[in-house]
Design an enzyme around this catalytic site. Structure first.
Site: not given
Ligand code: DGL
Length: 265
Positions: A15-16, A78, A156, A188, A190
């Site tokens: 993931d990012s 992600c 984050e 997402c 996150h």
């Molecule tokens: N967690 C990621 C997603 O599912 C990306 C969040 C990000 O880096 O903007 O899209």
């Protein structure tokens, strides 16, 4: 789906940043003895506001790094990277590559009574990947997608359960609730970190679909747990390792032992 014999090689999850830990946690629960390597591209988070071409390039670099470490399967944990890069990754890699959108879309299409809300990053919303995937299963389902980029920063930052997160959630979710959604996809990885805040705002009349859970369920159906006695979990980040250690330890409720700083590209 076919259950395969356990690949002794690790499953790579990327993931990012910390978001993919929501997928990591569910996969570790489903396959408690399987070696897992997590890669968070913390030097370049967020992916959600970047162009698909850049996200594809970053995703390819992350995948190549994990391949060099001998993974036998890749989970693109992600949604943004899945929407921008999944076909390219599946074509380029010789190992199974699983994204998070298809499992989440399938669960939403099964659970909804007709109107699905999807919250995701700008990149994922612009791709319309969820609308396409849900309507491919059930063309009569109405899908309303909305970007909720601040949720990434709140996750984050470790601010998931603050009043700030609650107010942001109210602002993002009100239009979807007004539109009468009955199901909400956390599109997402996150966002499940903010799940209790989100649940509080939407109430119990809206069914939440967590793409981390649905993806782990999909992996569990195709991978048999490895017979290793001890689970071997390795964490890689591209920047701010100690910050990652703190947030990851809180989220996973355990110490992060094997943590390395790596460079991609
Ligand atoms: N967690 C990621 C997603 O599912 C990306 C969040 C990000 O880096 O903007 O899209």
């Amino acid at each position: 789906m076919r259950r395969e014999t356990a690949p002794s090689s690790a499953i790579g999850i990327f993931d990012s940043g910390v978001g993919g830990l929501t997928v990591f946690r569910e996969v570790a629960r489903a396959l408690p003895h399987h070696p897992l390597i997590y890669l968070g591209d913390s030097a370049r988070v967020p992916y959600g506001t970047k162009s698909p071409d850049i996200v594809r390039r970053y995703s390819m670099q992350a995948a190549n790094h994990l391949l060099q470490r001998g993974i036998g399967m890749l989970i693109v944990a992600c949604n943004t990277a899945t929407s921008a890069a999944l076909p390219a990754l599946q074509e380029a890699l010789d190992i199974p590559v699983i994204g998070v959108i298809e499992p989440g879309a399938r669960a939403a299409a099964e659970k909804t009574r007709g109107r699905v809300g999807v919250i995701a990053t700008e990149g994922t919303v612009n791709s319309k990947a969820y609308t396409k995937a849900i309507q491919a299963i059930n063309p009569r389902t109405e899908v309303i997608e909305a970007a909720a980029p601040l949720f990434v920063a709140l996750a984050e930052e470790g601010w998931a359960n603050t009043h700030v997160a609650r107010e942001v959630a109210e602002i993002y979710l009100e239009p979807l609730l007004d539109a009468g959604i009955d199901t909400l996809v956390l599109g997402c990885t996150h966002y499940p970190i903010l799940r209790s805040t989100i649940e509080h705002v939407v109430g119990d009349q809206v069914t939440i679909v967590d793409s981390a859970e649905t993806t782990a369920e999909c992996v569990r159906r195709i991978v048999v747990d490895s017979p290793n006695e001890e689970p071997l979990h390795t964490f890689l980040v591209t920047d701010a390792a100690e910050r990652f250690r703190r947030i990851a330890s809180e989220f996973l409720e355990r110490d992060i032992e094997r943590l390395e700083l790596v460079t991609l590209g």
